[in-house]
Write a protein that holds these residues in place. Structure first.
Motif, PDB file in Angstrom:
ATOM      1  N   PHE A  50     -22.497 -22.985 -24.539  1.00  0.00           N
ATOM      2  CA  PHE A  50     -22.829 -23.861 -25.668  1.00  0.00           C
ATOM      3  C   PHE A  50     -22.390 -25.297 -25.364  1.00  0.00           C
ATOM      4  O   PHE A  50     -23.154 -26.252 -25.550  1.00  0.00           O
ATOM      5  N   GLY A  53     -24.458 -27.215 -22.524  1.00  0.00           N
ATOM      6  CA  GLY A  53     -25.722 -27.771 -22.996  1.00  0.00           C
ATOM      7  C   GLY A  53     -25.524 -29.018 -23.829  1.00  0.00           C
ATOM      8  O   GLY A  53     -26.276 -29.999 -23.709  1.00  0.00           O
ATOM      9  N   ALA A  58     -28.607 -32.006 -24.346  1.00  0.00           N
ATOM     10  CA  ALA A  58     -29.848 -31.243 -24.505  1.00  0.00           C
ATOM     11  C   ALA A  58     -30.218 -31.144 -25.977  1.00  0.00           C
ATOM     12  O   ALA A  58     -29.372 -31.256 -26.865  1.00  0.00           O
ATOM     13  N   PRO A  60     -31.765 -28.925 -29.163  1.00  0.00           N
ATOM     14  CA  PRO A  60     -31.906 -27.512 -29.552  1.00  0.00           C
ATOM     15  C   PRO A  60     -33.356 -27.063 -29.662  1.00  0.00           C
ATOM     16  O   PRO A  60     -33.668 -25.893 -29.444  1.00  0.00           O
ATOM     17  N   PHE A  63     -34.945 -25.234 -26.295  1.00  0.00           N
ATOM     18  CA  PHE A  63     -33.929 -24.286 -25.830  1.00  0.00           C
ATOM     19  C   PHE A  63     -34.279 -23.684 -24.472  1.00  0.00           C
ATOM     20  O   PHE A  63     -33.433 -23.076 -23.822  1.00  0.00           O
ATOM     21  N   TRP A  68     -29.873 -25.558 -20.924  1.00  0.00           N
ATOM     22  CA  TRP A  68     -29.387 -24.398 -21.673  1.00  0.00           C
ATOM     23  C   TRP A  68     -29.378 -23.132 -20.814  1.00  0.00           C
ATOM     24  O   TRP A  68     -29.181 -22.034 -21.344  1.00  0.00           O
ATOM     25  N   ASP A  69     -29.595 -23.234 -19.518  1.00  0.00           N
ATOM     26  CA  ASP A  69     -29.657 -22.056 -18.639  1.00  0.00           C
ATOM     27  C   ASP A  69     -28.404 -21.185 -18.753  1.00  0.00           C
ATOM     28  O   ASP A  69     -28.486 -19.961 -18.868  1.00  0.00           O
ATOM     29  N   LEU A  71     -26.163 -20.986 -21.131  1.00  0.00           N
ATOM     30  CA  LEU A  71     -26.057 -20.349 -22.446  1.00  0.00           C
ATOM     31  C   LEU A  71     -27.033 -19.186 -22.575  1.00  0.00           C
ATOM     32  O   LEU A  71     -26.676 -18.117 -23.082  1.00  0.00           O
ATOM     33  N   ARG A  72     -28.268 -19.386 -22.103  1.00  0.00           N
ATOM     34  CA  ARG A  72     -29.253 -18.294 -22.173  1.00  0.00           C
ATOM     35  C   ARG A  72     -28.802 -17.103 -21.340  1.00  0.00           C
ATOM     36  O   ARG A  72     -28.980 -15.946 -21.742  1.00  0.00           O
ATOM     37  N   LEU A 128     -29.858 -25.107 -33.376  1.00  0.00           N
ATOM     38  CA  LEU A 128     -29.429 -24.541 -32.093  1.00  0.00           C
ATOM     39  C   LEU A 128     -28.966 -23.101 -32.258  1.00  0.00           C
ATOM     40  O   LEU A 128     -29.364 -22.219 -31.492  1.00  0.00           O
ATOM     41  N   MET A 132     -30.475 -19.616 -30.695  1.00  0.00           N
ATOM     42  CA  MET A 132     -29.637 -18.666 -29.949  1.00  0.00           C
ATOM     43  C   MET A 132     -29.796 -17.254 -30.514  1.00  0.00           C
ATOM     44  O   MET A 132     -29.941 -16.278 -29.768  1.00  0.00           O
TER      45      MET A 132
END
Length: 283
Positions: A50, A53, A58, A60, A63, A68-69, A71-72, A128, A132
């Motif tokens: 989190f 990003g 970045a 939201p 995403f 956000w790589d 976090l994903r 965001l 998620m």
């Protein structure tokens, strides 16, 4: 860096332990689904991705961007692990959505003199976290589908075993409905076993097949043809009176294929065909 990004990053960096504590208390995610220590570790990983990003400035709404790589990736691992543990998609999404409360209360303190900035920061954070949560649900569903497909494949393999009854004689007891996928699996497994064992004869027992229609008969004929192309012969056993009447009524041509009423009869014929004689010892 945008003001809301700076404020949220500052909250994560300076008050991580308090945020974690409030988050876990708010989520109330089934304590039976893993230890407190494990849930805390999951939350820390999510916060780390989190923060990465946010520091990359970045958005939201995007995403799927590279920022956000991390976090994903963390959310994917979290969803997959919880799906394997038996947690529901709802429990997993609630865990993520519960992040909002500790951030909202702190953003109020950061922007208490600027209502517009406060609304913007809350909207940014809410968007965001919603992204998620949606990502975890999608990942959870894919994982569950993969698990179900794998289990179905394993059950299919278990339901179509190829058994060596005698030297040179194999048997496949069929149970349940025959379809194209199952027939293909039976054919591949049986042909491979014929090659591995050098067997001359295969018995396909359909005692456990509830009904035989034109499609099922076609599947059986294809399997018999493939077996013969491998240089072996085939006997179909388990032809009950009802099935025999159905085959005649449908006009299905089984000429040239040896059939028997029971697996015992088929085995007896197979032994004779391969040159074995079974006798009872005298008393």
């Amino acid at each position: 860096m945008k003001s809301q990004n700076s404020a949220i990053a500052a909250i994560v960096q300076s008050e991580q332990e308090q945020v974690l504590s409030e988050w876990l208390a708010e989520s109330n995610l089934g304590s039976s689904k893993g230890s407190e220590q494990g849930r805390t570790a999951d939350a820390k990983k999510v916060l780390k991705g989190f923060l990465e990003g946010i520091l990359a400035d970045a958005e939201p709404e995007r995403f799927e961007d590279k920022a956000w790589d991390a976090l994903r990736q963390v959310l994917s691992e979290l969803s997959a692990a919880r799906a394997a543990q038996g947690a529901s998609a709802g429990e997993t999404s609630v865990f993520v959505l519960s992040m909002k409360k500790p951030f909202f209360s702190r953003l109020q303190g950061s922007f208490q003199n600027d209502v517009n900035a406060l609304v913007g920061a809350i909207w940014w954070t809410s968007t965001l976290v919603d992204k998620m949560a949606q990502f975890t649900i999608n990942t959870y569903q894919r994982t569950r589908e993969e698990i179900i497909n794998r289990q179905q494949q394993e059950l299919l393999e278990l339901s179509t075993p190829v058994i060596k009854l005698w030297e040179g004689v194999l048997a496949v007891p069929m149970i349940g409905t025959l379809d194209s996928n199952r027939t293909q699996l039976v054919m591949e497994t049986l042909l491979q076993r014929i090659v591995d064992t050098g067997s001359e004869l295969a018995i396909i027992d359909i005692t456990g097949v509830p009904t035989v229609d034109t499609l099922v008969a076609q599947h059986l004929l294809k399997t018999v043809t493939a077996i013969r192309l491998m240089g072996a012969e085939c006997i179909i056993s388990g032809i009950r009176p009802q099935i025999a009447q159905t085959i005649v009524h449908l006009g299905i041509d089984l000429q040239g294929i040896t059939t028997k009423a029971t697996l015992a009869d088929a085995l007896s014929l197979a032994l004779k065909t391969t040159g074995y004689v079974v006798t009872k010892p005298r008393a």
